[in-house]
Design a protein around this motif. Structure first.
Motif, short mmCIF file in Angstrom:
data_model
loop_
_atom_site.label_atom_id
_atom_site.label_comp_id
_atom_site.label_asym_id
_atom_site.label_seq_id
_atom_site.Cartn_x
_atom_site.Cartn_y
_atom_site.Cartn_z
N LEU A 140 -11.15 0.82 -17.78
CA LEU A 140 -10.92 -0.79 -17.63
C LEU A 140 -9.26 -0.73 -17.42
CD1 LEU A 140 -11.41 -3.93 -17.40
CD2 LEU A 140 -11.31 -3.89 -19.97
N ALA A 141 -8.61 -0.22 -18.37
CA ALA A 141 -7.12 -0.35 -18.25
C ALA A 141 -6.83 0.50 -16.90
CB ALA A 141 -6.60 0.62 -19.46
N SER A 142 -7.30 1.62 -16.46
CA SER A 142 -7.01 2.09 -15.31
C SER A 142 -7.05 1.07 -14.08
CB SER A 142 -7.82 3.42 -15.22
OG SER A 142 -7.27 4.35 -16.24
N LEU A 143 -8.20 0.62 -14.06
CA LEU A 143 -8.69 -0.44 -13.11
C LEU A 143 -7.53 -1.35 -12.87
CD1 LEU A 143 -12.36 -0.74 -13.20
CD2 LEU A 143 -11.11 0.04 -11.33
N VAL A 144 -7.38 -2.22 -13.93
CA VAL A 144 -6.47 -3.21 -14.06
C VAL A 144 -5.05 -2.55 -13.61
CG1 VAL A 144 -5.19 -4.91 -15.44
CG2 VAL A 144 -7.80 -4.50 -15.65
N GLY A 145 -4.51 -1.70 -14.42
CA GLY A 145 -3.24 -1.34 -13.93
C GLY A 145 -3.11 -0.70 -12.52
N ARG A 146 -3.93 0.33 -12.18
CA ARG A 146 -3.64 0.96 -10.95
C ARG A 146 -4.03 -0.39 -9.83
NH1 ARG A 146 -0.77 5.37 -10.91
NH2 ARG A 146 -1.79 6.54 -9.50
N GLY A 147 -4.88 -1.09 -9.97
CA GLY A 147 -5.30 -2.08 -9.08
C GLY A 147 -4.07 -3.14 -8.92
N ALA A 148 -3.58 -3.45 -9.95
CA ALA A 148 -2.35 -4.50 -10.08
C ALA A 148 -1.26 -3.70 -8.95
CB ALA A 148 -1.53 -4.52 -11.45
N ARG A 149 -0.94 -2.39 -9.27
CA ARG A 149 0.21 -1.76 -8.56
C ARG A 149 -0.27 -1.67 -7.00
NH1 ARG A 149 2.29 4.26 -9.64
NH2 ARG A 149 3.00 4.69 -7.74
N PHE A 150 -1.44 -1.32 -6.79
CA PHE A 150 -1.76 -1.09 -5.23
C PHE A 150 -1.89 -2.16 -4.69
CE2 PHE A 150 -3.47 3.05 -7.35
CZ PHE A 150 -2.18 3.72 -6.95
N PHE A 151 -2.64 -3.35 -5.21
CA PHE A 151 -2.53 -4.64 -4.56
C PHE A 151 -1.17 -5.17 -4.39
CE2 PHE A 151 -7.07 -3.87 -5.33
CZ PHE A 151 -7.63 -4.44 -4.53
N LEU A 152 -0.32 -5.04 -5.35
CA LEU A 152 0.80 -5.43 -4.93
C LEU A 152 1.76 -4.98 -3.98
CD1 LEU A 152 3.46 -7.26 -5.93
CD2 LEU A 152 3.94 -5.46 -7.39
N VAL A 153 1.68 -3.45 -3.65
CA VAL A 153 2.26 -2.73 -2.83
C VAL A 153 1.67 -3.29 -1.36
CG1 VAL A 153 2.38 -0.53 -1.62
CG2 VAL A 153 2.78 -0.62 -4.08
N ALA A 154 0.27 -3.45 -1.27
CA ALA A 154 -0.60 -3.68 -0.19
C ALA A 154 -0.07 -4.92 0.33
CB ALA A 154 -1.98 -3.56 -0.34
N GLY A 155 -0.10 -5.83 -0.66
CA GLY A 155 0.23 -7.36 -0.52
C GLY A 155 1.60 -7.48 0.22
N LEU A 156 2.36 -6.85 -0.35
CA LEU A 156 3.90 -6.97 0.25
C LEU A 156 3.96 -6.27 1.62
CD1 LEU A 156 6.11 -5.95 -3.22
CD2 LEU A 156 5.80 -8.23 -2.00
N MET A 157 3.26 -5.12 1.87
CA MET A 157 3.31 -4.52 3.03
C MET A 157 2.79 -5.49 4.32
SD MET A 157 5.43 -1.81 3.05
CE MET A 157 6.22 -2.72 1.55
N ALA A 158 1.73 -6.07 3.75
CA ALA A 158 0.76 -7.03 4.78
C ALA A 158 1.66 -8.11 4.97
CB ALA A 158 -0.56 -7.24 4.23
N TRP A 159 2.28 -8.66 4.06
CA TRP A 159 2.98 -9.75 3.95
C TRP A 159 4.21 -9.50 5.02
CZ3 TRP A 159 8.23 -10.61 2.33
CH2 TRP A 159 8.60 -11.81 2.32
N GLY A 160 4.85 -8.51 5.04
CA GLY A 160 6.12 -8.01 5.84
C GLY A 160 5.44 -7.67 7.28
N GLY A 161 4.39 -7.30 7.26
CA GLY A 161 3.66 -6.80 8.59
C GLY A 161 4.44 -6.28 9.86
N GLU A 162 4.27 -6.79 11.01
CA GLU A 162 4.96 -6.25 12.05
C GLU A 162 6.28 -6.48 11.80
OE1 GLU A 162 3.01 -7.81 15.75
OE2 GLU A 162 0.94 -7.06 15.19
N ARG A 163 6.71 -7.60 11.48
CA ARG A 163 8.33 -7.91 11.24
C ARG A 163 9.11 -6.70 10.45
NH1 ARG A 163 5.81 -12.29 9.43
NH2 ARG A 163 6.83 -12.26 7.30
N MET A 164 8.27 -6.64 9.36
CA MET A 164 9.02 -5.46 8.55
C MET A 164 8.89 -4.19 9.07
SD MET A 164 8.11 -4.28 4.63
CE MET A 164 8.14 -5.85 4.03
N GLU A 165 7.81 -3.85 9.78
CA GLU A 165 7.95 -2.50 10.36
C GLU A 165 8.92 -2.56 11.61
OE1 GLU A 165 4.81 0.04 13.45
OE2 GLU A 165 4.04 -1.77 12.26
N ALA A 166 9.20 -3.55 12.19
CA ALA A 166 10.24 -3.69 13.11
C ALA A 166 11.67 -3.45 12.51
CB ALA A 166 10.12 -4.73 14.15
N VAL A 167 11.85 -4.18 11.52
CA VAL A 167 13.17 -4.17 10.87
C VAL A 167 13.41 -2.77 10.09
CG1 VAL A 167 14.23 -4.91 8.83
CG2 VAL A 167 13.35 -6.50 10.37
N LEU A 168 12.25 -2.11 9.69
CA LEU A 168 12.32 -0.66 9.13
C LEU A 168 12.75 0.18 10.05
CD1 LEU A 168 9.55 -0.52 6.32
CD2 LEU A 168 11.89 -0.50 6.12
#
Length: 192
Positions: A140-168
């Motif tokens: 349970l702790a692993s699911l919550v901790g790892r999930g929070a981290r990976f969904f945060l990373v994925a959410g930020l990258m998806a939010w940035g999307g093509e714009r962030m890819e171009a800027v990077l």
């Protein structure tokens, strides 16, 4: 000198490969029990390359990471005596000792914090097995901790999307050289 731009372009091409999710799952599993490279290095570019699938990539990374964490737990529970001499010789020994101390103090929360933070999660999975932590709270702790981290990373990258890819892509060489400079300065300060 443009060293980082071609690497960035190649990484983005690899992240669009049809087998990239399989590699992401394998990396996520391995990192949680024995491999030193975190899955974020694959998850982030894959989410940038395909923002519509970012949440799927985060779920895949979370589930594979937790499964690998269970393997780390099993290693700690059943095979710690076999790996202890090797572990003592690595840079992970101090982290392992810290993990054991955290388990004594915080138990469930130690796994949660290790799952979310850049602390080596694999050390805590093995320590959880050595400490004979109850498996259900561990998962349970692993699911919550790892999930929070990976969904945060994925959410930020998806939010940035093509714009962030171009800027990077535009600034990747400057960012790469700045990172190298910070590492060199940090190494010099550490050596003094």
């Amino acid at each position: 000198m443009k060293i980082f731009s071609p690497l960035y372009a190649r990484t983005m091409a690899w992240s669009r490969h049809r087998r990239a999710p399989w590699f992401l799952g394998g990396l996520s599993f391995a990192e949680s029990s024995f491999f030193p490279i975190p899955p974020d290095v694959m998850l982030a570019p894959m989410c940038l390359a395909n923002p519509r699938r970012a949440m799927w990539f985060a779920l895949l990374t979370t589930l594979a990471s937790v499964a690998g964490g269970v393997l780390g737990y099993v290693i700690g529970y059943f095979a710690f005596d076999a790996i202890e001499p090797w572990l003592r010789e690595t840079r992970y020994w101090a982290a392992y000792e810290q993990a054991v101390a955290w388990f004594d103090t915080w138990g469930f929360w130690a796994i949660f914090v290790a799952g979310f933070s850049p602390i080596p999660y694999k050390v805590f999975t093995i320590a959880g097995g050595v400490a004979s932590m109850a498996l259900a709270p561990f998962v349970l702790a692993s699911l919550v901790g790892r999930g929070a981290r990976f969904f945060l990373v994925a959410g930020l990258m998806a939010w940035g999307g093509e714009r962030m890819e171009a800027v990077l892509h535009r600034y990747v060489d400057r960012l790469g050289w700045a990172t190298v400079a910070v590492v060199v300065v940090g190494a010099l300060i550490y050596s003094l």
